[in-house]
Each structure stands twice: as C-alpha cells, then as structure tokens.
Scaffold this motif. Structure first.
Motif, mmCIF file in Angstrom:
data_model
loop_
_atom_site.group_PDB
_atom_site.id
_atom_site.type_symbol
_atom_site.label_atom_id
_atom_site.label_comp_id
_atom_site.label_asym_id
_atom_site.label_seq_id
_atom_site.Cartn_x
_atom_site.Cartn_y
_atom_site.Cartn_z
ATOM 1 N N LEU A 112 0.829 -1.196 0.000
ATOM 2 C CA LEU A 112 0.000 0.000 0.000
ATOM 3 C C LEU A 112 0.867 1.251 0.000
ATOM 4 O O LEU A 112 2.004 1.229 0.460
ATOM 5 N N THR A 113 0.306 2.334 -0.467
ATOM 6 C CA THR A 113 0.940 3.635 -0.282
ATOM 7 C C THR A 113 0.633 4.072 1.145
ATOM 8 O O THR A 113 -0.290 3.540 1.780
ATOM 9 N N PRO A 114 1.357 5.055 1.681
ATOM 10 C CA PRO A 114 1.027 5.526 3.028
ATOM 11 C C PRO A 114 -0.428 5.987 3.152
ATOM 12 O O PRO A 114 -1.095 5.676 4.140
ATOM 13 N N GLU A 115 -0.929 6.700 2.168
ATOM 14 C CA GLU A 115 -2.306 7.188 2.225
ATOM 15 C C GLU A 115 -3.299 6.021 2.235
ATOM 16 O O GLU A 115 -4.294 6.038 2.965
ATOM 17 N N GLU A 116 -3.033 4.993 1.413
ATOM 18 C CA GLU A 116 -3.894 3.803 1.398
ATOM 19 C C GLU A 116 -3.826 3.074 2.743
ATOM 20 O O GLU A 116 -4.830 2.554 3.232
ATOM 21 N N TYR A 117 -2.637 3.032 3.332
ATOM 22 C CA TYR A 117 -2.465 2.405 4.653
ATOM 23 C C TYR A 117 -3.323 3.092 5.701
ATOM 24 O O TYR A 117 -4.005 2.427 6.486
ATOM 25 N N PHE A 118 -3.332 4.429 5.732
ATOM 26 C CA PHE A 118 -4.148 5.145 6.724
ATOM 27 C C PHE A 118 -5.614 4.765 6.589
ATOM 28 O O PHE A 118 -6.294 4.494 7.584
ATOM 29 N N VAL A 119 -6.122 4.722 5.372
ATOM 30 C CA VAL A 119 -7.529 4.371 5.133
ATOM 31 C C VAL A 119 -7.766 2.913 5.496
ATOM 32 O O VAL A 119 -8.720 2.576 6.207
ATOM 33 N N TRP A 120 -6.900 2.030 5.012
ATOM 34 C CA TRP A 120 -7.055 0.598 5.256
ATOM 35 C C TRP A 120 -7.025 0.286 6.757
ATOM 36 O O TRP A 120 -7.873 -0.435 7.265
ATOM 37 N N GLU A 121 -6.033 0.866 7.472
ATOM 38 C CA GLU A 121 -5.915 0.568 8.905
ATOM 39 C C GLU A 121 -7.131 1.064 9.679
ATOM 40 O O GLU A 121 -7.569 0.427 10.634
ATOM 41 N N ASP A 168 4.529 18.722 15.477
ATOM 42 C CA ASP A 168 3.597 17.606 15.658
ATOM 43 C C ASP A 168 2.181 18.072 15.988
ATOM 44 O O ASP A 168 1.255 17.265 15.990
ATOM 45 N N LYS A 169 1.997 19.342 16.256
ATOM 46 C CA LYS A 169 0.661 19.862 16.557
ATOM 47 C C LYS A 169 -0.142 20.137 15.280
ATOM 48 O O LYS A 169 -1.323 20.411 15.332
ATOM 49 N N THR A 170 0.511 20.045 14.114
ATOM 50 C CA THR A 170 -0.158 20.353 12.849
ATOM 51 C C THR A 170 -0.564 19.111 12.071
ATOM 52 O O THR A 170 -1.182 19.221 11.022
ATOM 53 N N THR A 171 -0.238 17.913 12.562
ATOM 54 C CA THR A 171 -0.580 16.686 11.852
ATOM 55 C C THR A 171 -1.736 15.986 12.547
ATOM 56 O O THR A 171 -1.903 16.106 13.759
ATOM 57 N N THR A 172 -2.526 15.247 11.776
ATOM 58 C CA THR A 172 -3.694 14.562 12.345
ATOM 59 C C THR A 172 -3.597 13.046 12.279
ATOM 60 O O THR A 172 -4.327 12.356 12.986
#
Length: 192
Positions: free
Chosen positions: A11-20, A94-98
């Motif tokens: 997976l790409t990182p973006e796909e991993y976030f959705v998949w997980e 780290d306060k700007t990432t979700t």
C-alpha cells in the motif's frame, strides 16, 4: 511485530491510513508492507497505563503531549509508521498533523517475548534516525528491568540498565521516578 493475517497488498502511506482505519487491530507500515501488532499481556497493558498516567500528570501545562499505542509515529525521513506503546512529543511541528507525529523526544516499548528482538534491533535502528528522540525506554513485562537508550549531547547513544531499587531518569521530559512505581502489585512471571 508479525505479518498481517490476511496478507494485505503493498500500500501507499495514504492507502495504509484508510485501510488501517477499517481494521479491528493496529498495523505498522514498514517499507510499503503492513505488519500486524501482536497481542499483549495484562502486565503489558497495566505497565503502559501507569507510565502514560505518570507522564501526563508530570507534563500537564508543559506543551508536551503523551500518546498511547493508538498514535502512529512516522519514522523521520521515511514513509514508515509504527505504533509504539507510548510516545511523548514536545515539538510544535507535531501539533499540525492529524494522522501521526514525527518528532517524539521519548518513545516507550513494553517488551513481550514476540517483540523484544525487533524492539531492541530493527525498530531502534529506525527510531534513532530521529533528531528529536532523546530517550528510548524498553520496559520488561515479566521482571523489574528497564533499559534506557539515551542520546547524549554529543549524539552518542548510551544504554542504562535499571533494576529493583533504581530510580529511572528521563532527561527528555525532566522526570525521575522509582522503578517500583511501574511494577507495584504486578504478578511478574515469564510469559507462557
């Protein structure tokens, strides 16, 4: 760390976030591969909660944030993501990432028989690439033993092994506490 049960595709990182987000369990993402996180013991959970509580209370009002294993850590300079048992960041970036943090000053892994070699070896090699990381704490769940990998001012990593009667000193968050505070009342027996 173990391979995901269903052998998910690369997976790409973006796909991993959705998949997980659609999974019942947590997975780490290393070099495009998804790896399931093995289960933990009662002691593992209790130790993690005690340390998180200790850190949160100590850091209240400091601008630092403590995360549990639900919080992903991006391995600095890569597209790899892990779920350490505990992480602390004091970095405004780290306060700007979700979806994850990237600049923890402290990472804690509570050891189990299935993860200890990876936590001490490959995972630490990834984590130490992070210029913000100062302390990497490896906590036994079967005995009163804690190993601290501490980066000194010259950038060298020192290993300090703590045992019964010792006081843990985390310079990353300016906190010292007796090792017994982590282990009080636990049944410390080797894992089956």
């Amino acid at each position: 760390m173990s391979t995901g049960k269903d052998n998910p595709p690369q997976l790409t990182p973006e796909e991993y976030f959705v998949w997980e987000s659609q999974q019942l369990e947590k997975y780490e993402y290393i070099d495009g591969q998804v790896h399931g996180i093995t289960g933990s013991s009662v002691n593992h959970g209790r130790i993690a909660v005690r340390l998180i509580t200790l850190f949160v209370n100590h850091l209240e009002g400091s601008g630092c944030d403590t995360g549990n294993s639900d919080l992903r850590v991006n391995i600095c300079g890569t597209n790899n993501y892990t779920h350490p048992d505990i992480s602390v960041t004091c970095d405004d970036r780290d306060k700007t990432t979700t979806q994850y943090i990237t600049y923890p000053c402290l990472i804690v892994e509570v050891l189990s028989a299935g993860t200890e070699a990876f936590d001490r070896g490959s995972k630490f090699r990834m984590y130490r690439k992070n210029p913000a990381l100062i302390d990497y704490l490896l906590v036994s769940s079967t005995g009163i033993q804690i190993d601290l990998y501490h980066k000194d001012e010259a950038g060298n990593w020192l290993i300090i092994s703590y045992q019964e009667g010792d006081t843990i000193a985390l310079k990353s968050i300016n906190l010292s506490f007796p090792i017994e505070q982590v282990y009080r009342g636990l049944n410390l027996t080797p894992e089956a």
